[in-house]
Design a protein around this motif. Structure first.
Motif, mmCIF file in Angstrom:
data_model
loop_
_atom_site.group_PDB
_atom_site.id
_atom_site.type_symbol
_atom_site.label_atom_id
_atom_site.label_comp_id
_atom_site.label_asym_id
_atom_site.label_seq_id
_atom_site.Cartn_x
_atom_site.Cartn_y
_atom_site.Cartn_z
ATOM 1 N N ALA A 224 0.826 -1.204 0.000
ATOM 2 C CA ALA A 224 0.000 0.000 0.000
ATOM 3 C C ALA A 224 0.862 1.257 0.000
ATOM 4 C CB ALA A 224 -0.929 0.000 1.214
ATOM 5 N N GLN A 225 1.929 1.243 0.794
ATOM 6 C CA GLN A 225 2.831 2.391 0.830
ATOM 7 C C GLN A 225 3.483 2.617 -0.528
ATOM 8 O OE1 GLN A 225 5.109 0.776 4.227
ATOM 9 N NE2 GLN A 225 4.837 2.762 5.208
ATOM 10 N N SER A 355 9.984 5.205 2.549
ATOM 11 C CA SER A 355 9.574 4.780 1.195
ATOM 12 C C SER A 355 10.287 5.564 0.094
ATOM 13 C CB SER A 355 8.050 4.912 1.017
ATOM 14 O OG SER A 355 7.358 4.192 2.001
ATOM 15 N N GLY A 356 11.368 6.246 0.438
ATOM 16 C CA GLY A 356 12.141 6.968 -0.568
ATOM 17 C C GLY A 356 11.629 8.347 -0.907
ATOM 18 N N ILE A 357 10.530 8.793 -0.263
ATOM 19 C CA ILE A 357 9.989 10.108 -0.610
ATOM 20 C C ILE A 357 9.386 10.780 0.620
ATOM 21 C CG2 ILE A 357 7.828 9.028 -1.386
ATOM 22 C CD1 ILE A 357 7.595 11.378 -3.416
ATOM 23 N N VAL A 358 9.826 12.024 0.852
ATOM 24 C CA VAL A 358 9.333 12.828 1.975
ATOM 25 C C VAL A 358 8.800 14.168 1.474
ATOM 26 C CG1 VAL A 358 9.982 14.032 4.105
ATOM 27 C CG2 VAL A 358 10.877 11.729 3.649
ATOM 28 N N THR A 359 9.636 14.876 0.728
ATOM 29 C CA THR A 359 9.245 16.174 0.183
ATOM 30 C C THR A 359 9.529 16.211 -1.308
ATOM 31 O OG1 THR A 359 11.423 17.209 0.520
ATOM 32 C CG2 THR A 359 9.842 17.320 2.363
ATOM 33 N N PHE A 406 2.069 8.197 5.956
ATOM 34 C CA PHE A 406 1.891 6.858 5.396
ATOM 35 C C PHE A 406 3.157 6.276 4.786
ATOM 36 C CE2 PHE A 406 1.546 9.227 1.480
ATOM 37 C CZ PHE A 406 1.982 8.355 0.496
ATOM 38 N N THR A 407 4.169 7.107 4.485
ATOM 39 C CA THR A 407 5.381 6.578 3.851
ATOM 40 C C THR A 407 6.356 5.954 4.843
ATOM 41 O OG1 THR A 407 6.586 8.668 3.993
ATOM 42 C CG2 THR A 407 5.241 8.316 2.018
ATOM 43 N N VAL A 408 6.197 6.220 6.119
ATOM 44 C CA VAL A 408 7.169 5.737 7.113
ATOM 45 C C VAL A 408 7.135 4.212 7.198
ATOM 46 C CG1 VAL A 408 7.803 5.736 9.558
ATOM 47 C CG2 VAL A 408 7.101 7.868 8.448
ATOM 48 N N MET A 409 8.312 3.597 7.159
ATOM 49 C CA MET A 409 8.434 2.141 7.156
ATOM 50 C C MET A 409 7.734 1.511 8.354
ATOM 51 S SD MET A 409 12.328 1.507 8.507
ATOM 52 C CE MET A 409 12.852 2.125 10.123
ATOM 53 N N ARG A 410 7.416 0.221 8.229
ATOM 54 C CA ARG A 410 6.867 -0.525 9.362
ATOM 55 C C ARG A 410 7.941 -0.760 10.414
ATOM 56 N NH1 ARG A 410 3.074 -5.461 7.576
ATOM 57 N NH2 ARG A 410 4.973 -6.530 8.199
#
Length: 549
Positions: A224-225, A355-359, A406-410
């Motif tokens: 999903a991420q 997930s490789g993307i923040v901004t 939502f991008t932050v890893m588990r």
């Protein structure tokens, strides 16, 4: 502005997992060209069929949901097929850095517990099979805590099969053709059922990154991420059907696999994978394949602008550049727009743990914002800058960059202690980067708490390099820092304390390092010192070393 926050996106996608996305793209864009790899050209419909065949073979060889499947190979159609096939069978993808030496690859394979490995034959003059055998073959012996080996490499007992992505393989390995043939007896319904069984909250990939201890840690990212983040990336970048995307960024990196392959699947863009970066090849590809999209580190684009043969190539098709991983000179942004006519130049910031993307910058941002910042938080995430005492910094005040959304890893694979160090109970991820937010929420990265430096787009971690250099018998103490380099942005410089009477020269140590570690990690210069500067607690004061260079 205590936080920079973007609103949640609206609407619902037709896919929530990578297998759903692959199948949807194969139907939606069936006649469109999906991948161009040398003389091989496949449509989206054909790519879907190839992926299903690879998934069938994975099932035939016993791959089960949640199993880790690794790929150690350069960018190619076969990489795409193998990776998406494994994920469609329910496996968790583990991409391996093609710059790794055998020992480094074996370390990640062991820590991930990979059951299946796809590996290239020979790449850049190196036999990856031979390299892996030296590191994990009979001489290494099985790891006692993991039990007896079930596969061809005793040093990696969990690894049951190795598939060589070529026509030749040692007797105890499989060729790509042999592997695929095993899936011919697997009913299509079983392949479809395995793909349908994949849940959005299941891990889709495990990207290993080194921390300050030098010990590899695998960031767990879900389906999903992945699909949500790179549908957003495609929206923000303006990627569209009909685009022709030259993927020079390595597939083992999030920027190559997700902002490349996954993003193209969401839009029906054509992927042109390039296994090795050379400016000559990039220029030729742009001209002959009418490339429209070319993401990559600033050094890639600068090398094209500076190339003496640039004028001999028609680069007029280029319309979109996305860059990052380092400070982007304003002059570079202006040159790309003025000299190459690139309509959209964007910068971004991310890390594997998010997930490789923040901004990301937005289309229409002025060149000064694009060149001096990494843009604003993507939708569904929050970014804040926090001082050492835990207070939230205001605009213009530097502090550690933290991310929630939502991008932050588990978490890190099978490493709850390391996970707890970077993700707080409130869900905020500590990035280890120092940054500043402006009044509009644009983020500027100013330093790296972890001392990481970036060599031509590759993250280099001093602690890991120091650990390896410390294995040299003549090295008593060592510290590594990043120093500016015109071509690569930054490179490593090692400050070394020799053991008494040791005759080792800087050239000797650099040559030794080239045999023991990936090339981007190798220090370009070595300075021998009597002692390293340390503080009262015994830690090396790297600020003094940087100031002394």
């Amino acid at each position: 502005m205590p936080d920079a926050e973007a609103p949640e996106p609206h609407g619902r996608q037709e896919w929530r997992t990578v297998p759903e996305l692959v199948r949807w793209a194969a139907r939606r864009f069936a006649p469109a060209e999906a991948v161009v790899d040398g003389r091989t050209r496949v449509t989206y419909g054909e790519l879907g069929a190839r992926v299903e065949r690879a998934a069938a073979a994975c099932l035939a060889y016993g791959v089960r949901a949640g199993d880790r499947v690794a790929v150690w190979a350069p960018n190619s159609l076969d990489w795409i097929t193998a990776a998406l096939g494994a994920v469609s069978a329910g496996a968790v993808l583990v991409p391996l850095n093609t710059r790794f030496k055998g020992g480094e690859a074996a370390e990640v394979l062991a820590r991930s517990g990979a059951r299946l490995l796809f590996v290239t034959g020979t790449f850049l003059g190196t036999s990856y099979v031979a390299s892996l055998r030296r590191a994990a073959g009979p001489a290494a012996g099985p790891a006692p805590e993991q039990g007896p080996s079930r596969g061809p490499l005793p040093g990696l007992p969990a690894l049951e099969r190795v598939v060589v992505l070529s026509g030749d393989a040692p007797p105890d390995f499989l060729t790509w053709k042999e592997f695929l043939a095993a899936g011919e007896d697997v009913p299509p319904g079983r392949v479809r059922a395995a793909a349908d069984a994949v849940r959005p909250d299941w891990p889709s990939d495990l990207v290993f990154t080194s921390g300050t201890t030098g010990r590899p840690k695998g960031a767990v990212i879900t389906h999903a991420q992945t699909v949500r983040a790179y549908a957003l990336w495609s929206d923000l970048a303006g990627l569209r059907a009909g685009d022709r995307y030259l993927i020079v960024n390595p597939f083992f990196h999030t920027f190559g696999y997700k902002a490349g392959v996954v993003a193209c699947l969401t839009r029906g863009a054509t992927m042109i994978p390039q296994p090795v970066f050379t400016a000559d090849t990039v220029l030729a590809h742009i001209a002959t394949e009418r490339i429209t999209v070319l993401p990559g580190p600033p050094t890639l684009h600068q090398s094209l602008l500076d190339h003496p043969a640039r004028a001999a190539h028609d680069l007029s098709s280029l319309r979109l550049v996305v860059t990052g991983a380092a400070v982007v000179p304003l002059r570079l942004v202006e040159q790309l727009r003025a000299e190459l006519g690139v309509a959209t130049v964007l910068t971004a910031y991310g890390l594997s743990e998010a997930s490789g993307i923040v901004t990301m910058c937005r289309r229409g941002d002025p060149p000064s914002v694009i060149a001096t910042t990494s843009g604003r938080a993507i939708p569904g995430t929050r970014v804040r800058v926090v001082a050492a005492d835990g207070t939230v910094c205001g605009p213009g005040e530097p502090g550690e960059v933290r991310v929630r959304g939502f991008t932050v890893m588990r978490g890190y694979h099978e490493d709850p202690a390391a996970t707890a160090e970077v993700i707080g109970p409130d869900g905020w991820l500590r990035t280890g980067d120092v940054g500043v937010l402006d009044a509009d929420g644009n983020l500027r990265i100013t330093d790296r708490i972890k001392d990481m430096f970036i060599v031509g787009g590759f993250n280099a971690y001093p602690a890991e390099i120091e650990q390896l250099l410390g294995l040299h018998p003549d090295v008593a103490d060592v510290a590594v820092v990043g120093v500016p380099d015109h071509r690569l942005g930054e490179v490593g410089k090692a400050y070394v304390v020799r053991r008494p009477g040791a005759p080792t020269t800087s050239d000797d140590l650099i040559a030794w390092a080239r045999r023991e570690m990936a090339n981007y990690k190798v220090p370009r210069t070595v300075e021998f010192v009597a002692r390293l500067p340390r503080n009262a607690s015994g830690k090396v004061v790297k600020g003094e070393l940087r100031g002394a260079r």
